[in-house]
Design a protein around this motif. Sequence first.
Motif, mmCIF file in Angstrom:
data_model
loop_
_atom_site.group_PDB
_atom_site.id
_atom_site.type_symbol
_atom_site.label_atom_id
_atom_site.label_comp_id
_atom_site.label_asym_id
_atom_site.label_seq_id
_atom_site.Cartn_x
_atom_site.Cartn_y
_atom_site.Cartn_z
ATOM 1 N N SER A 63 51.524 68.773 41.898
ATOM 2 C CA SER A 63 52.684 69.661 41.962
ATOM 3 C C SER A 63 53.413 69.693 40.623
ATOM 4 C CB SER A 63 53.653 69.184 43.045
ATOM 5 O OG SER A 63 53.045 69.184 44.294
ATOM 6 N N ARG A 64 53.934 70.843 40.275
ATOM 7 C CA ARG A 64 54.723 70.970 39.049
ATOM 8 C C ARG A 64 56.183 70.613 39.298
ATOM 9 N NH1 ARG A 64 53.216 76.175 35.676
ATOM 10 N NH2 ARG A 64 54.529 75.040 34.236
ATOM 11 N N LEU A 65 56.574 70.536 40.543
ATOM 12 C CA LEU A 65 57.936 70.184 40.921
ATOM 13 C C LEU A 65 57.833 69.186 42.057
ATOM 14 C CD1 LEU A 65 61.070 70.957 40.827
ATOM 15 C CD2 LEU A 65 60.516 72.480 42.720
ATOM 16 N N HIS A 66 58.632 68.132 41.997
ATOM 17 C CA HIS A 66 58.631 67.190 43.109
ATOM 18 C C HIS A 66 60.041 66.650 43.302
ATOM 19 C CE1 HIS A 66 58.022 64.221 39.811
ATOM 20 N NE2 HIS A 66 58.807 63.494 40.565
ATOM 21 N N LEU A 67 60.258 66.033 44.448
ATOM 22 C CA LEU A 67 61.562 65.474 44.792
ATOM 23 C C LEU A 67 61.581 63.982 44.493
ATOM 24 C CD1 LEU A 67 61.987 67.251 48.230
ATOM 25 C CD2 LEU A 67 62.893 67.978 46.018
ATOM 26 N N ASP A 68 62.727 63.481 44.027
ATOM 27 C CA ASP A 68 62.956 62.052 43.821
ATOM 28 C C ASP A 68 64.028 61.597 44.797
ATOM 29 O OD1 ASP A 68 61.206 62.000 41.676
ATOM 30 O OD2 ASP A 68 62.761 61.829 40.144
ATOM 31 N N PHE A 69 63.806 60.426 45.381
ATOM 32 C CA PHE A 69 64.771 59.846 46.318
ATOM 33 C C PHE A 69 65.110 58.436 45.865
ATOM 34 C CE2 PHE A 69 62.194 62.885 48.669
ATOM 35 C CZ PHE A 69 63.173 63.691 49.219
ATOM 36 N N ARG A 70 66.402 58.071 45.905
ATOM 37 C CA ARG A 70 66.838 56.724 45.542
ATOM 38 C C ARG A 70 67.361 56.035 46.805
ATOM 39 N NH1 ARG A 70 67.197 54.579 40.871
ATOM 40 N NH2 ARG A 70 67.553 56.514 39.729
ATOM 41 N N PRO A 71 66.582 55.134 47.370
ATOM 42 C CA PRO A 71 66.997 54.428 48.585
ATOM 43 C C PRO A 71 67.819 53.177 48.265
ATOM 44 C CG PRO A 71 64.795 53.762 48.009
ATOM 45 C CD PRO A 71 65.215 54.806 46.985
ATOM 46 N N ASP A 72 68.436 52.617 49.292
ATOM 47 C CA ASP A 72 69.120 51.334 49.145
ATOM 48 C C ASP A 72 68.098 50.217 48.931
ATOM 49 O OD1 ASP A 72 71.609 52.506 49.535
ATOM 50 O OD2 ASP A 72 71.550 52.177 51.689
ATOM 51 N N ASP A 73 66.958 50.322 49.626
ATOM 52 C CA ASP A 73 65.914 49.284 49.571
ATOM 53 C C ASP A 73 64.566 49.980 49.402
ATOM 54 O OD1 ASP A 73 63.890 47.428 50.226
ATOM 55 O OD2 ASP A 73 65.212 46.337 51.586
ATOM 56 N N TRP A 98 59.211 53.264 39.965
ATOM 57 C CA TRP A 98 59.206 54.148 41.123
ATOM 58 C C TRP A 98 57.832 54.128 41.780
ATOM 59 C CZ3 TRP A 98 59.833 56.030 36.121
ATOM 60 C CH2 TRP A 98 58.755 56.742 35.594
ATOM 61 N N VAL A 99 57.804 54.595 43.028
ATOM 62 C CA VAL A 99 56.554 54.695 43.783
ATOM 63 C C VAL A 99 56.305 56.173 44.050
ATOM 64 C CG1 VAL A 99 55.368 54.103 45.941
ATOM 65 C CG2 VAL A 99 56.929 52.448 44.863
ATOM 66 N N VAL A 100 55.135 56.655 43.636
ATOM 67 C CA VAL A 100 54.766 58.043 43.892
ATOM 68 C C VAL A 100 54.050 58.095 45.237
ATOM 69 C CG1 VAL A 100 53.514 60.076 43.078
ATOM 70 C CG2 VAL A 100 54.518 58.483 41.422
ATOM 71 N N MET A 101 54.508 58.995 46.096
ATOM 72 C CA MET A 101 53.948 59.141 47.429
ATOM 73 C C MET A 101 53.611 60.608 47.662
ATOM 74 S SD MET A 101 56.330 56.514 49.607
ATOM 75 C CE MET A 101 54.979 56.041 50.693
ATOM 76 N N ALA A 102 52.882 60.877 48.737
ATOM 77 C CA ALA A 102 52.569 62.252 49.120
ATOM 78 C C ALA A 102 52.818 62.416 50.609
ATOM 79 C CB ALA A 102 51.115 62.585 48.783
ATOM 80 N N PRO A 104 52.167 64.601 54.319
ATOM 81 C CA PRO A 104 50.893 64.897 54.991
ATOM 82 C C PRO A 104 50.082 66.059 54.395
ATOM 83 C CG PRO A 104 52.546 64.388 56.618
ATOM 84 C CD PRO A 104 53.258 64.482 55.292
ATOM 85 N N GLU A 105 50.718 66.973 53.651
ATOM 86 C CA GLU A 105 49.968 68.059 53.016
ATOM 87 C C GLU A 105 49.694 67.776 51.543
ATOM 88 O OE1 GLU A 105 50.889 72.138 53.704
ATOM 89 O OE2 GLU A 105 51.099 71.862 55.867
ATOM 90 N N GLY A 106 50.028 66.575 51.077
ATOM 91 C CA GLY A 106 49.709 66.179 49.711
ATOM 92 C C GLY A 106 50.762 66.472 48.663
ATOM 93 N N ASN A 107 51.955 66.904 49.071
ATOM 94 C CA ASN A 107 53.034 67.164 48.120
ATOM 95 C C ASN A 107 53.623 65.843 47.645
ATOM 96 O OD1 ASN A 107 53.096 70.134 48.449
ATOM 97 N ND2 ASN A 107 53.641 69.578 50.538
ATOM 98 N N GLU A 108 53.621 65.636 46.321
ATOM 99 C CA GLU A 108 54.109 64.383 45.771
ATOM 100 C C GLU A 108 55.630 64.310 45.803
ATOM 101 O OE1 GLU A 108 52.268 66.527 43.748
ATOM 102 O OE2 GLU A 108 50.323 65.546 43.603
ATOM 103 N N PHE A 109 56.129 63.088 45.956
ATOM 104 C CA PHE A 109 57.544 62.789 45.807
ATOM 105 C C PHE A 109 57.662 61.345 45.354
ATOM 106 C CE2 PHE A 109 56.488 61.828 50.187
ATOM 107 C CZ PHE A 109 57.181 60.657 50.481
#
Length: 117
Positions: A63-73, A98-102, A104-109
């Motif tokens: 993906s050319r665009l992805h979302l980043d999330f900052r959790p407490d843990d 950071w941990v890169v994840m996808a 179910p359709e493979g979109n990275e975040f």
Amino acid sequence: MTLEWEQVIVHSVDPEALGQWWATALGWVVVHSSDDEFEIRPEPDRLPGLDFVRIDESKKVKSRLHLDFRPDDQDAEVARLETHGAKRVDIGQGDQSWVVMADPEGNEFCVLGQLRH
């Protein structure tokens, strides 16, 4: 001139399934659903949202665009998302905080580490 960020469009083979996956993962609410579109938001009247729109082809490249999330843990959130169906992916990021994840359709975040002050 003023612009308000309304939503991020996510192309999807199955908008309802992917949109529901993200609604559950984020704890967001569904604000619109049709055969070709599924929109979620943090709260019904709070922007921005995610709008999943039907496309007939599956994802083929990073993906050319992805979302980043900052959790407490970070560790707990990564484990929760893996249990929910996300997968860790390697997009060439190397050893990072950071941990890169996808989804179910493979979109990275990314699930970010703790903010250091």
